[in-house]
Scaffold this motif. Sequence first.
Motif, PDB file in Angstrom:
ATOM      1  N   VAL A  66       6.603  19.817  11.490  1.00 46.10           N
ATOM      2  CA  VAL A  66       5.612  20.628  12.845  1.00 46.10           C
ATOM      3  C   VAL A  66       6.827  20.492  13.684  1.00 46.10           C
ATOM      4  O   VAL A  66       7.446  19.356  13.627  1.00 46.10           O
ATOM      5  CB  VAL A  66       4.530  19.982  13.139  1.00 46.10           C
ATOM      6  CG1 VAL A  66       3.767  21.260  14.235  1.00 46.10           C
ATOM      7  CG2 VAL A  66       3.337  20.191  11.400  1.00 46.10           C
ATOM      8  N   ASN A  67       7.528  21.440  14.275  1.00 41.48           N
ATOM      9  CA  ASN A  67       8.623  21.577  15.202  1.00 41.48           C
ATOM     10  C   ASN A  67       9.737  20.877  15.095  1.00 41.48           C
ATOM     11  O   ASN A  67      10.479  19.870  16.055  1.00 41.48           O
ATOM     12  CB  ASN A  67       7.872  21.442  16.768  1.00 41.48           C
ATOM     13  CG  ASN A  67       7.338  22.227  17.024  1.00 41.48           C
ATOM     14  OD1 ASN A  67       7.084  23.357  16.840  1.00 41.48           O
ATOM     15  ND2 ASN A  67       6.365  22.015  18.321  1.00 41.48           N
ATOM     16  N   GLY A  68       9.960  20.513  13.456  1.00 42.67           N
ATOM     17  CA  GLY A  68      11.263  19.640  13.812  1.00 42.67           C
ATOM     18  C   GLY A  68      10.976  18.002  13.256  1.00 42.67           C
ATOM     19  O   GLY A  68      11.591  16.708  12.723  1.00 42.67           O
ATOM     20  N   ILE A  69       9.323  17.315  13.448  1.00 33.30           N
ATOM     21  CA  ILE A  69       9.306  16.209  13.240  1.00 33.30           C
ATOM     22  C   ILE A  69       8.482  16.122  12.241  1.00 33.30           C
ATOM     23  O   ILE A  69       7.645  17.401  11.714  1.00 33.30           O
ATOM     24  CB  ILE A  69       7.877  15.771  14.427  1.00 33.30           C
ATOM     25  CG1 ILE A  69       8.412  15.814  15.754  1.00 33.30           C
ATOM     26  CG2 ILE A  69       7.719  14.894  14.058  1.00 33.30           C
ATOM     27  CD1 ILE A  69       7.719  16.172  16.635  1.00 33.30           C
ATOM     28  N   ALA A  70       8.286  14.999  10.866  1.00 32.61           N
ATOM     29  CA  ALA A  70       7.961  14.855   9.540  1.00 32.61           C
ATOM     30  C   ALA A  70       7.038  15.022   9.850  1.00 32.61           C
ATOM     31  O   ALA A  70       6.004  14.726  10.370  1.00 32.61           O
ATOM     32  CB  ALA A  70       8.698  13.748   8.806  1.00 32.61           C
ATOM     33  N   VAL A  74      -1.370  14.665   5.884  1.00 34.14           N
ATOM     34  CA  VAL A  74      -2.242  14.970   7.112  1.00 34.14           C
ATOM     35  C   VAL A  74      -2.356  14.862   8.170  1.00 34.14           C
ATOM     36  O   VAL A  74      -2.636  15.171   9.813  1.00 34.14           O
ATOM     37  CB  VAL A  74      -3.371  14.914   6.707  1.00 34.14           C
ATOM     38  CG1 VAL A  74      -3.940  16.127   5.113  1.00 34.14           C
ATOM     39  CG2 VAL A  74      -4.216  13.916   7.074  1.00 34.14           C
ATOM     40  N   THR A  75      -0.865  14.260   8.767  1.00 38.69           N
ATOM     41  CA  THR A  75      -0.394  13.690   9.927  1.00 38.69           C
ATOM     42  C   THR A  75       1.116  14.039   9.969  1.00 38.69           C
ATOM     43  O   THR A  75       1.708  13.503   9.620  1.00 38.69           O
ATOM     44  CB  THR A  75      -0.853  11.930   9.794  1.00 38.69           C
ATOM     45  OG1 THR A  75      -1.988  11.394   9.112  1.00 38.69           O
ATOM     46  CG2 THR A  75      -0.259  11.999  11.555  1.00 38.69           C
ATOM     47  N   ILE A  76       1.059  13.931  11.188  1.00 39.17           N
ATOM     48  CA  ILE A  76       2.897  14.288  12.293  1.00 39.17           C
ATOM     49  C   ILE A  76       3.283  13.181  12.236  1.00 39.17           C
ATOM     50  O   ILE A  76       2.435  11.702  13.157  1.00 39.17           O
ATOM     51  CB  ILE A  76       2.555  15.534  13.061  1.00 39.17           C
ATOM     52  CG1 ILE A  76       1.999  16.214  12.730  1.00 39.17           C
ATOM     53  CG2 ILE A  76       3.790  15.561  13.993  1.00 39.17           C
ATOM     54  CD1 ILE A  76       1.997  17.957  14.203  1.00 39.17           C
ATOM     55  N   ASP A  77       4.276  12.813  12.112  1.00 38.24           N
ATOM     56  CA  ASP A  77       5.113  11.369  13.040  1.00 38.24           C
ATOM     57  C   ASP A  77       4.844  11.174  13.861  1.00 38.24           C
ATOM     58  O   ASP A  77       5.376  10.083  14.225  1.00 38.24           O
ATOM     59  CB  ASP A  77       6.437  11.939  11.734  1.00 38.24           C
ATOM     60  CG  ASP A  77       7.060  11.542  10.873  1.00 38.24           C
ATOM     61  OD1 ASP A  77       5.554  10.587  10.075  1.00 38.24           O
ATOM     62  OD2 ASP A  77       8.112  11.608   9.962  1.00 38.24           O
ATOM     63  N   ASP A  78       4.573  11.547  14.729  1.00 36.86           N
ATOM     64  CA  ASP A  78       4.723  11.235  16.540  1.00 36.86           C
ATOM     65  C   ASP A  78       2.907  11.515  16.339  1.00 36.86           C
ATOM     66  O   ASP A  78       2.322  10.941  17.353  1.00 36.86           O
ATOM     67  CB  ASP A  78       4.914  12.768  17.378  1.00 36.86           C
ATOM     68  CG  ASP A  78       3.885  13.807  17.459  1.00 36.86           C
ATOM     69  OD1 ASP A  78       2.837  13.778  16.565  1.00 36.86           O
ATOM     70  OD2 ASP A  78       4.773  14.583  18.262  1.00 36.86           O
TER      71      ASP A  78
END
Length: 219
Positions: A66-70, A74-78
């Motif tokens: 999502v927007n270049g973030i892995a 079901v969770t973005i790395d940020d």
Amino acid sequence: MIIYGVYIVSKSGGLIFNLDNNVPRIEHEKTFTYPLDLVLDYDSKKVSVAFNRKDGINVGHVLVAVNGIAVNGVTIDDGRDVKATLESAENYPINLKFSRPKMTTNEKIFLASMFYPLFAIASQLSPEPRSSGIELLEADTFTLHCFQTLTGIKFIVISETGLNGIDLLLRKVYELYSDYVLKNPFYSLEMPIRCELFDNKLQELLAQVEKTGISNIDK
């Protein structure tokens, strides 16, 4: 010359070995506006497309960024939750990257068990007696080659289309199987193959084939 993978199916129809050699990672990236016109399935392990398709993104494709973030499950790395992020209009426009999912071991076992009866049906449908069954199956993006030994074990090679001489490669894989698996005192017939020497020799063979061609296998 591209070899995508090698499979070995036992005489009883079980998958006893597989090697993913050169499987391309198919990814599609697109910027979406709100509301998202893809219906997503939020599984505990992945977020996948459940309905609709767009610009190469098809049903079953998995969200990987999502927007270049892995994306991990079901969770973005940020640390953000994928579902909450995608359902919030203030996050749009948003760039999403989808990838074709990698087959799990269970899916490969299921496909191998499906190939076994298809092979038998093809043998029975043949107008000629003692048909060898499916030896070649061509699709628009790959070709399946199958060699069955006298004992009923099937060696399968998945390759790019238009290759010649795969039968020679199949027999060479059979030779490696005979030398490094059957002669292994710790291996039991019909059981999954876990032999590091066989793995290494097979990978060396496939690397040679992709580099110099099938005709140079024994050189």
